[in-house]
Design a protein around this motif. Sequence first.
Motif, PDB file in Angstrom:
ATOM      1  N   VAL A 291      42.374  31.904  35.880  1.00  0.00           N
ATOM      2  CA  VAL A 291      41.840  32.646  37.082  1.00  0.00           C
ATOM      3  C   VAL A 291      40.250  32.912  36.874  1.00  0.00           C
ATOM      4  O   VAL A 291      39.547  32.670  37.666  1.00  0.00           O
ATOM      5  CB  VAL A 291      42.488  34.034  37.175  1.00  0.00           C
ATOM      6  CG1 VAL A 291      41.669  34.648  38.284  1.00  0.00           C
ATOM      7  CG2 VAL A 291      43.950  33.627  37.870  1.00  0.00           C
ATOM      8  N   SER A 292      39.981  33.306  35.608  1.00  0.00           N
ATOM      9  CA  SER A 292      38.459  33.537  35.340  1.00  0.00           C
ATOM     10  C   SER A 292      37.703  32.504  35.557  1.00  0.00           C
ATOM     11  O   SER A 292      36.505  32.528  35.838  1.00  0.00           O
ATOM     12  CB  SER A 292      38.109  34.512  34.070  1.00  0.00           C
ATOM     13  OG  SER A 292      38.879  33.471  32.939  1.00  0.00           O
TER      14      SER A 292
ATOM     15  N   TRP B 287      46.196  42.160  34.976  1.00  0.00           N
ATOM     16  CA  TRP B 287      45.177  42.337  35.883  1.00  0.00           C
ATOM     17  C   TRP B 287      44.976  43.749  36.407  1.00  0.00           C
ATOM     18  O   TRP B 287      43.910  44.332  36.130  1.00  0.00           O
ATOM     19  CB  TRP B 287      45.284  41.562  37.231  1.00  0.00           C
ATOM     20  CG  TRP B 287      45.515  40.174  37.113  1.00  0.00           C
ATOM     21  CD1 TRP B 287      45.150  39.225  35.830  1.00  0.00           C
ATOM     22  CD2 TRP B 287      45.623  39.130  38.207  1.00  0.00           C
ATOM     23  NE1 TRP B 287      45.506  37.968  36.325  1.00  0.00           N
ATOM     24  CE2 TRP B 287      45.704  37.873  37.458  1.00  0.00           C
ATOM     25  CE3 TRP B 287      45.928  39.009  39.459  1.00  0.00           C
ATOM     26  CZ2 TRP B 287      45.906  36.660  38.199  1.00  0.00           C
ATOM     27  CZ3 TRP B 287      46.152  38.223  40.037  1.00  0.00           C
ATOM     28  CH2 TRP B 287      46.162  36.806  39.687  1.00  0.00           C
TER      29      TRP B 287
ATOM     30  N   GLU C  47      39.919  39.353  32.791  1.00  0.00           N
ATOM     31  CA  GLU C  47      39.713  38.209  33.438  1.00  0.00           C
ATOM     32  C   GLU C  47      38.335  37.488  33.862  1.00  0.00           C
ATOM     33  O   GLU C  47      38.334  36.570  34.266  1.00  0.00           O
ATOM     34  CB  GLU C  47      40.479  38.482  34.870  1.00  0.00           C
ATOM     35  CG  GLU C  47      41.733  39.285  34.888  1.00  0.00           C
ATOM     36  CD  GLU C  47      42.809  38.702  33.820  1.00  0.00           C
ATOM     37  OE1 GLU C  47      42.878  37.420  33.890  1.00  0.00           O
ATOM     38  OE2 GLU C  47      43.391  39.423  33.244  1.00  0.00           O
TER      39      GLU C  47
ATOM     40  N   THR D  16      36.000  39.266  48.672  1.00  0.00           N
ATOM     41  CA  THR D  16      35.586  38.186  47.364  1.00  0.00           C
ATOM     42  C   THR D  16      34.121  38.919  47.116  1.00  0.00           C
ATOM     43  O   THR D  16      33.505  39.630  47.865  1.00  0.00           O
ATOM     44  CB  THR D  16      35.323  36.735  47.889  1.00  0.00           C
ATOM     45  OG1 THR D  16      34.819  36.213  46.857  1.00  0.00           O
ATOM     46  CG2 THR D  16      34.141  36.822  49.188  1.00  0.00           C
TER      47      THR D  16
ATOM     48  N   CYS E  34      42.667  41.338  43.631  1.00  0.00           N
ATOM     49  CA  CYS E  34      43.768  40.612  43.064  1.00  0.00           C
ATOM     50  C   CYS E  34      44.380  39.577  43.833  1.00  0.00           C
ATOM     51  O   CYS E  34      44.438  38.573  43.623  1.00  0.00           O
ATOM     52  CB  CYS E  34      44.685  41.549  42.301  1.00  0.00           C
ATOM     53  SG  CYS E  34      44.436  42.304  40.953  1.00  0.00           S
TER      54      CYS E  34
ATOM     55  N   MET F  48      41.994  36.701  44.324  1.00  0.00           N
ATOM     56  CA  MET F  48      42.086  35.736  43.339  1.00  0.00           C
ATOM     57  C   MET F  48      42.925  34.781  43.344  1.00  0.00           C
ATOM     58  O   MET F  48      42.889  33.741  43.286  1.00  0.00           O
ATOM     59  CB  MET F  48      42.183  36.909  41.918  1.00  0.00           C
ATOM     60  CG  MET F  48      41.016  37.647  41.653  1.00  0.00           C
ATOM     61  SD  MET F  48      41.572  38.783  40.188  1.00  0.00           S
ATOM     62  CE  MET F  48      41.870  38.006  39.033  1.00  0.00           C
TER      63      MET F  48
ATOM     64  N   TRP G  42      37.101  31.769  39.348  1.00  0.00           N
ATOM     65  CA  TRP G  42      36.666  32.784  40.072  1.00  0.00           C
ATOM     66  C   TRP G  42      35.587  33.563  39.308  1.00  0.00           C
ATOM     67  O   TRP G  42      36.063  34.501  38.659  1.00  0.00           O
ATOM     68  CB  TRP G  42      37.839  33.510  40.713  1.00  0.00           C
ATOM     69  CG  TRP G  42      37.347  34.490  42.061  1.00  0.00           C
ATOM     70  CD1 TRP G  42      36.987  33.876  42.979  1.00  0.00           C
ATOM     71  CD2 TRP G  42      37.648  35.940  41.995  1.00  0.00           C
ATOM     72  NE1 TRP G  42      36.728  35.002  44.046  1.00  0.00           N
ATOM     73  CE2 TRP G  42      37.095  36.196  43.199  1.00  0.00           C
ATOM     74  CE3 TRP G  42      37.687  36.889  41.040  1.00  0.00           C
ATOM     75  CZ2 TRP G  42      36.980  37.606  43.599  1.00  0.00           C
ATOM     76  CZ3 TRP G  42      37.493  38.246  41.541  1.00  0.00           C
ATOM     77  CH2 TRP G  42      37.186  38.419  42.878  1.00  0.00           C
TER      78      TRP G  42
END
Length: 407
Positions: free
Chosen positions: A376-377, A314, A322, A403, A349, A352, A380
């Motif tokens: 993660v991707s 990241w 990501e 966010t 990060c 996330m 989010w």
Amino acid sequence: MAAYRTRLRELDEALECDEIDLKKLKQLCFNGIPDEQGRRALCWKLLLNYLPTTRKTWSETLARKRLLYKQFIDEMIITPGSCCQENDGSRVDVTFADHPLNLNPDSQWQTFFKDNEVLLQIDKDVRRLCPDISFFQQATDFPCHEVVQSSGIKRLHKRVQHTILKSANVERKGIGVTKIALSVKKAQEDYAPMPEGSEAHWEVVERILFLYAKLNPGQGYVQGMNEIIGPIYYTFARDPDLSWREHAEADCFFCFTNLMGEIRDFFIKSLDEAECGISGMMGKLGDTLRANDHQVWSRLQQQELRPQYYSFRWLTLLLSQEFHLPDVLRIWDSLFADEKRFGFLIHICCSMIILLRDQLLKGDFPANVKLLQFQVSSNWKLKGSPQPCMLKSGKVKNKEWITLSQF
């Protein structure tokens, strides 16, 4: 929509000033840069300190930098055994008294072989760049004249071409004649090179990274740099203004060099444990998570799930792996515009992780590692229309977090 048009007008007015107010420009860019009419490409050149804030000096700066880049190509991409011209026009062998087995450190052949070790890794990486889109496999409208006019001698991929293997299958039936079937197998290539006279975008990126490695021997090329340069080159090479797009390669080289000047400590192993190194960044991420969501932080601590297990990529690659490329471009608008550039990266990060809090609090160690490393991707994403997004503050148990939401 009216607010969007207002922001467009404000951004255009800021860019048209004779003396650009960089602080104001950063404030505007932080909320997202519209991709229309090359605005993002121009803003990134300013935010990455490639273009000066005084508009009347742009022509001189660009001409000087682009000429310098051409000199880098001429002087640093050398093929031993090739010829050059003397002042009187006669052609002489530049490697006279030199040969591939020459152990002299000044030998062009020794430099050539050493460079090829680095080039081999670069070539592998750029052939896999952004596989979700076809852009890097396509031909550039502006192939490098210094390379094309040399009849391809300076095309770097030729120096590390994939090996062609020949094999023969021998088949014997009874007492009859032995049958031999010849076959030729070529090593699989992710992206194939263009024919002579053309260049694919990945070949251009390969050249930029090779020159960067040559000019920065203390650091060299480190795997992952291709993921940093990819979005920058993509943005510049798609500029609708032909006068800018023609020089995307040189402009990208200097912007990438400036950015690496800020994050190079992430790629130097000897600095991993320093405060400015990647371990220091991961430590800051842990501290930020603890301050914003102590329950999630405690859960990860109990499981001994350290930031080193999931956040190394990241942070070093600025989240370029990501998210899909359009989302990466949007995130980088804010990263490049933020006064505390990599402090803001920490907050993203942290967000996330917080957005996965319910799953993390329920999951065991293996499930949480998998969730943070690979999912993660998919959990989010930036959704909505192609209009730029902005960053808003939210609250999680009275703690601020960041966010991305639609502008």
